[in-house]
Design a protein around this motif. Structure first.
Motif, short mmCIF file in Angstrom:
data_model
loop_
_atom_site.label_atom_id
_atom_site.label_comp_id
_atom_site.label_asym_id
_atom_site.label_seq_id
_atom_site.Cartn_x
_atom_site.Cartn_y
_atom_site.Cartn_z
N ARG A 154 23.13 40.22 -5.52
CA ARG A 154 21.81 40.06 -4.95
C ARG A 154 20.64 39.74 -5.94
NH1 ARG A 154 22.97 44.20 -0.30
NH2 ARG A 154 20.99 44.07 -0.74
N THR A 155 20.09 38.93 -5.35
CA THR A 155 18.58 38.54 -6.46
C THR A 155 17.98 39.83 -5.54
OG1 THR A 155 18.98 36.07 -6.32
CG2 THR A 155 17.24 37.30 -6.79
N PRO A 156 16.36 40.45 -6.25
CA PRO A 156 15.86 41.69 -5.75
C PRO A 156 14.73 40.85 -5.32
CG PRO A 156 16.16 41.81 -8.38
CD PRO A 156 16.88 40.01 -8.01
N ARG A 157 14.06 41.20 -3.76
CA ARG A 157 13.74 40.99 -2.88
C ARG A 157 12.17 41.52 -3.88
NH1 ARG A 157 15.62 42.23 3.03
NH2 ARG A 157 12.90 41.59 3.33
N PRO A 158 11.08 40.62 -3.30
CA PRO A 158 9.98 41.47 -3.15
C PRO A 158 9.34 42.80 -2.46
CG PRO A 158 9.91 38.67 -2.27
CD PRO A 158 10.62 39.69 -3.45
N LEU A 159 7.95 43.01 -2.58
CA LEU A 159 8.17 44.17 -1.91
C LEU A 159 6.95 43.63 -1.14
CD1 LEU A 159 8.48 46.49 -1.08
CD2 LEU A 159 6.45 47.49 -2.61
N ASP A 160 7.34 43.05 0.24
CA ASP A 160 6.52 42.43 0.99
C ASP A 160 6.64 42.95 2.41
OD1 ASP A 160 8.92 41.30 2.32
OD2 ASP A 160 8.27 39.48 1.61
N ASP A 181 2.51 41.33 5.89
CA ASP A 181 1.56 42.47 5.33
C ASP A 181 1.78 43.19 5.16
OD1 ASP A 181 -0.79 43.07 4.59
OD2 ASP A 181 -1.92 43.14 6.08
N VAL A 182 1.86 43.49 3.02
CA VAL A 182 2.18 44.98 2.87
C VAL A 182 1.42 45.78 3.24
CG1 VAL A 182 1.77 44.37 0.22
CG2 VAL A 182 3.90 46.07 1.15
#
Length: 108
Positions: free
Chosen positions: A7-13, A73-74
């Motif tokens: 799996r491709t890492p997800r950005p922290l959002d 919005d993180v």
């Protein structure tokens, strides 16, 4: 944050952080009894897992509201996790968990 095999890492959002909170709740549900049995700090009262679960549920619920209001919005979601955990904290372990989430919000 591990993405898992294949799996491709997800950005922290905001959405990823909210999803992480719900995953944490699911894992706490699965391991509450085990954590309660391990409980030794700050007092051996056998409710650390339960208190962490209730605290994390409150944090996740607040994160859901933040996603509804602020979208992806993180900053808003991390602040909501922190506030939800603090307001929903149960026991010493819940307060400690809320401070960990506060640290996350401060960094974000």
């Amino acid at each position: 944050m591990s993405a898992g095999v294949g799996r491709t890492p997800r950005p922290l959002d905001g959405i990823a952080l909210r999803d992480w909170a719900h995953t944490a709740v699911l894992h706490l549900i699965a391991h509450t009894d085990e954590i309660n049995r391990l409980n030794v700090y700050p007092v051996a009262d056998s409710d650390t897992g339960t208190n962490m679960l209730f605290t994390m549920r409150a944090a996740a619920a607040q994160a859901d509201e933040a996603v509804k209001a602020a979208g992806n919005d993180v900053v808003a979601v991390s602040a909501a996790l922190s506030a939800g955990a603090l307001h929903g904290a149960r026991g010493n372990s819940g307060v400690i968990l809320s401070q960990i989430l506060r640290g996350l919000a401060d960094v974000v």
